[in-house]
Design a protein around this motif. Structure first.
Motif, PDB file in Angstrom:
ATOM      1  N   THR A  26     102.996   6.200  68.629  1.00  0.00           N
ATOM      2  CA  THR A  26     104.146   6.963  68.160  1.00  0.00           C
ATOM      3  C   THR A  26     105.254   6.826  69.189  1.00  0.00           C
ATOM      4  O   THR A  26     105.026   6.359  70.317  1.00  0.00           O
ATOM      5  CB  THR A  26     103.784   8.446  67.966  1.00  0.00           C
ATOM      6  OG1 THR A  26     104.886   9.134  67.360  1.00  0.00           O
ATOM      7  CG2 THR A  26     103.444   9.114  69.285  1.00  0.00           C
ATOM      8  N   LEU A  27     106.452   7.244  68.825  1.00  0.00           N
ATOM      9  CA  LEU A  27     107.588   7.189  69.731  1.00  0.00           C
ATOM     10  C   LEU A  27     108.345   8.514  69.683  1.00  0.00           C
ATOM     11  O   LEU A  27     108.417   9.163  68.648  1.00  0.00           O
ATOM     12  CB  LEU A  27     108.548   6.054  69.347  1.00  0.00           C
ATOM     13  CG  LEU A  27     108.093   4.617  69.590  1.00  0.00           C
ATOM     14  CD1 LEU A  27     109.094   3.637  68.994  1.00  0.00           C
ATOM     15  CD2 LEU A  27     107.906   4.341  71.074  1.00  0.00           C
ATOM     16  N   SER A  28     108.903   8.886  70.826  1.00  0.00           N
ATOM     17  CA  SER A  28     109.776  10.052  70.907  1.00  0.00           C
ATOM     18  C   SER A  28     110.605   9.906  72.165  1.00  0.00           C
ATOM     19  O   SER A  28     110.297   9.090  73.044  1.00  0.00           O
ATOM     20  CB  SER A  28     108.971  11.354  70.957  1.00  0.00           C
ATOM     21  OG  SER A  28     108.319  11.485  72.207  1.00  0.00           O
ATOM     22  N   GLY A  29     111.660  10.706  72.257  1.00  0.00           N
ATOM     23  CA  GLY A  29     112.473  10.675  73.462  1.00  0.00           C
ATOM     24  C   GLY A  29     111.669  11.024  74.695  1.00  0.00           C
ATOM     25  O   GLY A  29     111.834  10.426  75.766  1.00  0.00           O
ATOM     26  N   ASP A  33     110.995   8.750  78.038  1.00  0.00           N
ATOM     27  CA  ASP A  33     111.358   9.250  79.368  1.00  0.00           C
ATOM     28  C   ASP A  33     110.187   9.222  80.340  1.00  0.00           C
ATOM     29  O   ASP A  33     110.384   9.224  81.558  1.00  0.00           O
ATOM     30  CB  ASP A  33     111.900  10.679  79.262  1.00  0.00           C
ATOM     31  CG  ASP A  33     113.279  10.734  78.610  1.00  0.00           C
ATOM     32  OD1 ASP A  33     113.966   9.706  78.623  1.00  0.00           O
ATOM     33  OD2 ASP A  33     113.644  11.805  78.091  1.00  0.00           O
ATOM     34  N   GLU A  34     108.955   9.213  79.812  1.00  0.00           N
ATOM     35  CA  GLU A  34     107.773   9.167  80.669  1.00  0.00           C
ATOM     36  C   GLU A  34     107.539   7.774  81.246  1.00  0.00           C
ATOM     37  O   GLU A  34     106.757   7.617  82.194  1.00  0.00           O
ATOM     38  CB  GLU A  34     106.536   9.596  79.872  1.00  0.00           C
ATOM     39  CG  GLU A  34     106.486  11.066  79.525  1.00  0.00           C
ATOM     40  CD  GLU A  34     106.264  11.919  80.748  1.00  0.00           C
ATOM     41  OE1 GLU A  34     105.325  11.646  81.510  1.00  0.00           O
ATOM     42  OE2 GLU A  34     107.055  12.849  80.964  1.00  0.00           O
ATOM     43  N   GLU A  35     108.194   6.747  80.704  1.00  0.00           N
ATOM     44  CA  GLU A  35     108.005   5.378  81.187  1.00  0.00           C
ATOM     45  C   GLU A  35     108.799   5.173  82.467  1.00  0.00           C
ATOM     46  O   GLU A  35     110.023   5.267  82.471  1.00  0.00           O
ATOM     47  CB  GLU A  35     108.459   4.376  80.113  1.00  0.00           C
ATOM     48  CG  GLU A  35     107.626   4.416  78.843  1.00  0.00           C
ATOM     49  CD  GLU A  35     106.214   3.888  79.067  1.00  0.00           C
ATOM     50  OE1 GLU A  35     106.052   2.899  79.794  1.00  0.00           O
ATOM     51  OE2 GLU A  35     105.267   4.462  78.491  1.00  0.00           O
ATOM     52  N   ALA A 170     121.954  16.586  87.745  1.00  0.00           N
ATOM     53  CA  ALA A 170     122.367  17.516  86.696  1.00  0.00           C
ATOM     54  C   ALA A 170     121.210  17.888  85.780  1.00  0.00           C
ATOM     55  O   ALA A 170     121.243  18.930  85.127  1.00  0.00           O
ATOM     56  CB  ALA A 170     123.504  16.915  85.878  1.00  0.00           C
ATOM     57  N   ARG A 171     120.197  17.027  85.725  1.00  0.00           N
ATOM     58  CA  ARG A 171     119.047  17.286  84.874  1.00  0.00           C
ATOM     59  C   ARG A 171     117.763  17.143  85.671  1.00  0.00           C
ATOM     60  O   ARG A 171     117.640  16.245  86.507  1.00  0.00           O
ATOM     61  CB  ARG A 171     119.023  16.335  83.677  1.00  0.00           C
ATOM     62  CG  ARG A 171     120.205  16.515  82.732  1.00  0.00           C
ATOM     63  CD  ARG A 171     120.063  15.640  81.513  1.00  0.00           C
ATOM     64  NE  ARG A 171     121.163  15.803  80.580  1.00  0.00           N
ATOM     65  CZ  ARG A 171     121.222  15.246  79.385  1.00  0.00           C
ATOM     66  NH1 ARG A 171     120.221  14.476  78.970  1.00  0.00           N
ATOM     67  NH2 ARG A 171     122.261  15.443  78.594  1.00  0.00           N
ATOM     68  N   LEU A 172     116.821  18.005  85.392  1.00  0.00           N
ATOM     69  CA  LEU A 172     115.515  17.954  86.036  1.00  0.00           C
ATOM     70  C   LEU A 172     114.443  17.786  84.973  1.00  0.00           C
ATOM     71  O   LEU A 172     114.452  18.485  83.956  1.00  0.00           O
ATOM     72  CB  LEU A 172     115.246  19.239  86.830  1.00  0.00           C
ATOM     73  CG  LEU A 172     116.211  19.568  87.964  1.00  0.00           C
ATOM     74  CD1 LEU A 172     115.863  20.929  88.551  1.00  0.00           C
ATOM     75  CD2 LEU A 172     116.162  18.499  89.045  1.00  0.00           C
ATOM     76  N   LYS A 173     113.538  16.861  85.217  1.00  0.00           N
ATOM     77  CA  LYS A 173     112.376  16.682  84.340  1.00  0.00           C
ATOM     78  C   LYS A 173     111.163  17.238  85.070  1.00  0.00           C
ATOM     79  O   LYS A 173     110.796  16.739  86.130  1.00  0.00           O
ATOM     80  CB  LYS A 173     112.171  15.205  84.015  1.00  0.00           C
ATOM     81  CG  LYS A 173     113.327  14.567  83.272  1.00  0.00           C
ATOM     82  CD  LYS A 173     113.087  13.079  83.084  1.00  0.00           C
ATOM     83  CE  LYS A 173     114.278  12.410  82.417  1.00  0.00           C
ATOM     84  NZ  LYS A 173     114.065  10.943  82.280  1.00  0.00           N
TER      85      LYS A 173
END
Length: 206
Positions: A26-29, A33-35, A170-173
């Protein structure tokens, strides 16, 4: 980071999506982003106009899932209550909080500003939990209280007190564990924050 900043051709990006789809099913944003060796999902949106268009170019039609819309709606409704709880918590300890009606920033004891953001909990295909936190780079509050929601997104899981002086992105994962550089700001409750705000001297502004 070097790999993410490298220029990829359209076909290389699409080939990478095909490889992820074959491996994950499957695919998702979030999956993209985990790659670690690929640009983020936002880069795909910028290059192809949307993630859906990129998916269609490789022949993938995702199942539509609108649950996140209802979750986001519930979080927007919950935010004022959480902010009110923070204001009350400071007041109980003898501090004072004023909320700017335009920016929604909290000014604590007329000394520092606070922004409150809620981070929706998301699960990867492998079952790991992730949170994306977007900091306000326009208003630049002194402290951002990032509220990580629990797995069902109906209550806070924990809190991160993030001083703007230490935040360079500006963004944190966030994952469940993020290393000392970030988890040093984590707290189970806001009791220490309330106590600190209560001990701070309140300076009246004319």
């Amino acid at each position: 980071m070097d790999a993410r900043s490298r220029h990829f051709t359209d076909e290389e990006l699409l080939d990478a999506l095909r490889a992820i789809l074959k491996r994950q099913g499957t695919l998702s944003g979030l999956i993209i982003d985990e790659e670690n060796d690929l640009p983020s999902s936002s880069a795909y949106r910028s290059r192809f106009g949307s993630l859906l268009r990129a998916y269609r170019l490789i022949g993938y039609e995702p199942e539509r899932d609108y649950r996140y819309i209802e979750i986001n709606k519930a979080l927007r409704a919950a935010l004022p209550q959480i902010v009110e709880g923070i204001v009350d918590g400071v007041a109980i300890q003898g501090g004072r909080v004023v909320q700017d009606p335009d920016t929604q920033l909290l000014r604590v004891n007329y000394e520092f500003t606070v922004s409150v953001v809620l981070a929706r909990c998301q699960a990867t295909a492998a079952g790991s939990l992730r949170w994306h936190i977007r900091l306000d780079t326009g208003l630049v509050p002194d402290i951002t209280i990032a509220v990580r929601m629990n797995e069902t997104n109906d209550a806070p899981r924990d809190f991160y007190l993030l001083p703007s002086i230490d935040m360079t992105d500006a963004r944190l994962k966030m994952a469940e564990q993020n290393g000392l550089w970030l988890d040093a700001y984590r707290t189970e409750t806001l009791d220490d924050f309330y106590a600190l705000a209560g001990r701070a001297k309140v300076t009246e502004v004319a």
